[in-house]
Design a protein around this motif. Structure first.
Motif, PDB file in Angstrom:
ATOM      1  N   ILE A  41       0.846  -1.194   0.000  1.00  0.00           N
ATOM      2  CA  ILE A  41       0.000   0.000   0.000  1.00  0.00           C
ATOM      3  C   ILE A  41       0.882   1.244   0.000  1.00  0.00           C
ATOM      4  O   ILE A  41       0.595   2.212  -0.701  1.00  0.00           O
ATOM      5  CB  ILE A  41      -0.959  -0.009   1.211  1.00  0.00           C
ATOM      6  CG1 ILE A  41      -1.947  -1.159   1.064  1.00  0.00           C
ATOM      7  CG2 ILE A  41      -1.672   1.332   1.359  1.00  0.00           C
ATOM      8  CD1 ILE A  41      -2.740  -1.469   2.302  1.00  0.00           C
ATOM      9  N   ASP A  42       1.981   1.179   0.732  1.00  0.00           N
ATOM     10  CA  ASP A  42       2.898   2.322   0.794  1.00  0.00           C
ATOM     11  C   ASP A  42       3.526   2.612  -0.565  1.00  0.00           C
ATOM     12  O   ASP A  42       3.871   3.759  -0.853  1.00  0.00           O
ATOM     13  CB  ASP A  42       4.011   2.055   1.813  1.00  0.00           C
ATOM     14  CG  ASP A  42       3.471   1.792   3.205  1.00  0.00           C
ATOM     15  OD1 ASP A  42       2.380   2.290   3.530  1.00  0.00           O
ATOM     16  OD2 ASP A  42       4.148   1.072   3.971  1.00  0.00           O
ATOM     17  N   ARG A  43       3.687   1.587  -1.392  1.00  0.00           N
ATOM     18  CA  ARG A  43       4.327   1.748  -2.696  1.00  0.00           C
ATOM     19  C   ARG A  43       3.337   1.965  -3.833  1.00  0.00           C
ATOM     20  O   ARG A  43       3.735   2.236  -4.957  1.00  0.00           O
ATOM     21  CB  ARG A  43       5.167   0.509  -2.996  1.00  0.00           C
ATOM     22  CG  ARG A  43       6.339   0.334  -2.062  1.00  0.00           C
ATOM     23  CD  ARG A  43       7.242  -0.797  -2.515  1.00  0.00           C
ATOM     24  NE  ARG A  43       6.598  -2.092  -2.441  1.00  0.00           N
ATOM     25  CZ  ARG A  43       6.729  -2.954  -1.438  1.00  0.00           C
ATOM     26  NH1 ARG A  43       7.464  -2.639  -0.402  1.00  0.00           N
ATOM     27  NH2 ARG A  43       6.117  -4.118  -1.455  1.00  0.00           N
ATOM     28  N   ALA A  44       2.056   1.844  -3.546  1.00  0.00           N
ATOM     29  CA  ALA A  44       1.030   1.924  -4.600  1.00  0.00           C
ATOM     30  C   ALA A  44       0.927   3.329  -5.174  1.00  0.00           C
ATOM     31  O   ALA A  44       1.060   4.320  -4.459  1.00  0.00           O
ATOM     32  CB  ALA A  44      -0.321   1.502  -4.044  1.00  0.00           C
ATOM     33  N   ASP A  45       0.690   3.401  -6.480  1.00  0.00           N
ATOM     34  CA  ASP A  45       0.389   4.698  -7.068  1.00  0.00           C
ATOM     35  C   ASP A  45      -1.114   4.850  -7.297  1.00  0.00           C
ATOM     36  O   ASP A  45      -1.595   5.956  -7.501  1.00  0.00           O
ATOM     37  CB  ASP A  45       1.187   4.944  -8.345  1.00  0.00           C
ATOM     38  CG  ASP A  45       0.899   3.943  -9.444  1.00  0.00           C
ATOM     39  OD1 ASP A  45       0.350   2.867  -9.168  1.00  0.00           O
ATOM     40  OD2 ASP A  45       1.226   4.239 -10.605  1.00  0.00           O
ATOM     41  N   LEU A  46      -1.859   3.748  -7.224  1.00  0.00           N
ATOM     42  CA  LEU A  46      -3.318   3.794  -7.291  1.00  0.00           C
ATOM     43  C   LEU A  46      -3.883   2.721  -6.367  1.00  0.00           C
ATOM     44  O   LEU A  46      -3.457   1.563  -6.407  1.00  0.00           O
ATOM     45  CB  LEU A  46      -3.829   3.543  -8.710  1.00  0.00           C
ATOM     46  CG  LEU A  46      -5.355   3.490  -8.852  1.00  0.00           C
ATOM     47  CD1 LEU A  46      -5.986   4.845  -8.559  1.00  0.00           C
ATOM     48  CD2 LEU A  46      -5.754   2.999 -10.233  1.00  0.00           C
ATOM     49  N   ILE A  47      -4.826   3.112  -5.547  1.00  0.00           N
ATOM     50  CA  ILE A  47      -5.518   2.180  -4.660  1.00  0.00           C
ATOM     51  C   ILE A  47      -6.980   2.213  -5.060  1.00  0.00           C
ATOM     52  O   ILE A  47      -7.603   3.277  -5.050  1.00  0.00           O
ATOM     53  CB  ILE A  47      -5.333   2.582  -3.182  1.00  0.00           C
ATOM     54  CG1 ILE A  47      -3.838   2.555  -2.830  1.00  0.00           C
ATOM     55  CG2 ILE A  47      -6.151   1.661  -2.271  1.00  0.00           C
ATOM     56  CD1 ILE A  47      -3.491   3.238  -1.529  1.00  0.00           C
ATOM     57  N   LEU A  48      -7.526   1.075  -5.437  1.00  0.00           N
ATOM     58  CA  LEU A  48      -8.916   0.965  -5.878  1.00  0.00           C
ATOM     59  C   LEU A  48      -9.734   0.317  -4.775  1.00  0.00           C
ATOM     60  O   LEU A  48      -9.474  -0.812  -4.379  1.00  0.00           O
ATOM     61  CB  LEU A  48      -9.003   0.129  -7.161  1.00  0.00           C
ATOM     62  CG  LEU A  48     -10.394  -0.103  -7.737  1.00  0.00           C
ATOM     63  CD1 LEU A  48     -11.064   1.208  -8.113  1.00  0.00           C
ATOM     64  CD2 LEU A  48     -10.301  -1.021  -8.960  1.00  0.00           C
ATOM     65  N   LEU A  49     -10.706   1.050  -4.259  1.00  0.00           N
ATOM     66  CA  LEU A  49     -11.601   0.554  -3.209  1.00  0.00           C
ATOM     67  C   LEU A  49     -12.945   0.241  -3.849  1.00  0.00           C
ATOM     68  O   LEU A  49     -13.466   1.048  -4.604  1.00  0.00           O
ATOM     69  CB  LEU A  49     -11.786   1.608  -2.120  1.00  0.00           C
ATOM     70  CG  LEU A  49     -10.522   2.123  -1.440  1.00  0.00           C
ATOM     71  CD1 LEU A  49     -10.861   3.290  -0.529  1.00  0.00           C
ATOM     72  CD2 LEU A  49      -9.850   1.013  -0.673  1.00  0.00           C
ATOM     73  N   VAL A  50     -13.486  -0.934  -3.539  1.00  0.00           N
ATOM     74  CA  VAL A  50     -14.775  -1.323  -4.097  1.00  0.00           C
ATOM     75  C   VAL A  50     -15.727  -1.640  -2.956  1.00  0.00           C
ATOM     76  O   VAL A  50     -15.491  -2.562  -2.173  1.00  0.00           O
ATOM     77  CB  VAL A  50     -14.645  -2.558  -5.030  1.00  0.00           C
ATOM     78  CG1 VAL A  50     -16.008  -2.937  -5.604  1.00  0.00           C
ATOM     79  CG2 VAL A  50     -13.652  -2.271  -6.142  1.00  0.00           C
ATOM     80  N   ASP A  51     -16.798  -0.849  -2.862  1.00  0.00           N
ATOM     81  CA  ASP A  51     -17.855  -1.068  -1.873  1.00  0.00           C
ATOM     82  C   ASP A  51     -17.328  -1.315  -0.468  1.00  0.00           C
ATOM     83  O   ASP A  51     -17.747  -2.244   0.198  1.00  0.00           O
ATOM     84  CB  ASP A  51     -18.738  -2.239  -2.292  1.00  0.00           C
ATOM     85  CG  ASP A  51     -20.061  -1.744  -2.820  1.00  0.00           C
ATOM     86  OD1 ASP A  51     -20.278  -0.523  -2.804  1.00  0.00           O
ATOM     87  OD2 ASP A  51     -20.870  -2.566  -3.243  1.00  0.00           O
TER      88      ASP A  51
END
Length: 168
Positions: A41-51
């Motif tokens: 998560i610390d390295r992510a450039d996009l975090i996709l949250l679904v519901d």
């Protein structure tokens, strides 16, 4: 492996509080756990949250998402049932008609496949797909049909596709 080929991530976190989700996790992993490396998560450039009302259901995860945004500039996109979920500081939210979030994800996968934003080398090495997978994914999954079915504007679906395509 399918997710890694499409989205470029090996990690997925699932909102809890649903007996069906718990059963699925037990069936897939042998226990009710979320198989995610929190450091990713610390390295992510996009975090996709679904519901997911992430702040309420996973406060530690939510704190990491906030820090990734603040320190690393991660973007957060959320696909939520229209009118549900708290604001999570996301950069972009798609408020889909309740019950259509999976439909929106299928449209996202189709758009990524069609636009060439799939790691085909990874997919060929790690995922067994039918030879006609891309063609089978196509019917009825164009951006405009998906947008209509989900009760969102086609521009919202296109923006989501562009955010995922630009990430890695």
């Amino acid at each position: 492996k399918l997710m890694k080929g499409f989205v470029g991530s090996a990690n997925i976190a699932v909102a809890g509080g649903d007996d069906g989700v718990a059963r699925a996790l037990v069936a897939a992993y042998g226990e009710d756990v979320v198989p995610v490396a929190r450091e990713d998560i610390d390295r992510a450039d996009l975090i996709l949250l679904v519901d997911a009302d992430t702040a309420q259901q996973h406060p530690v995860l939510y704190g990491r998402v906030e820090r990734a945004q603040e320190r690393g500039g991660a973007k957060v996109a959320a696909i939520m049932a229209e009118g549900t979920g708290r604001y999570l500081g996301e950069d972009f939210r798609v408020g889909a008609r309740p019950g259509t979030q999976a439909r929106l994800l299928i449209g996202l996968l189709h758009a990524l496949w069609e636009s060439g934003h799939v790691d085909h080398a990874f997919m060929d090495a790690h995922v067994v797909l039918p030879p006609d997978f891309g063609a089978a994914l196509a019917p009825g999954n164009d951006i405009w049909t998906v947008a209509r079915d989900c009760g969102v504007e086609p521009t919202a679906v296109r923006r989501l596709v562009e955010m995922v395509a630009a990430s890695r």
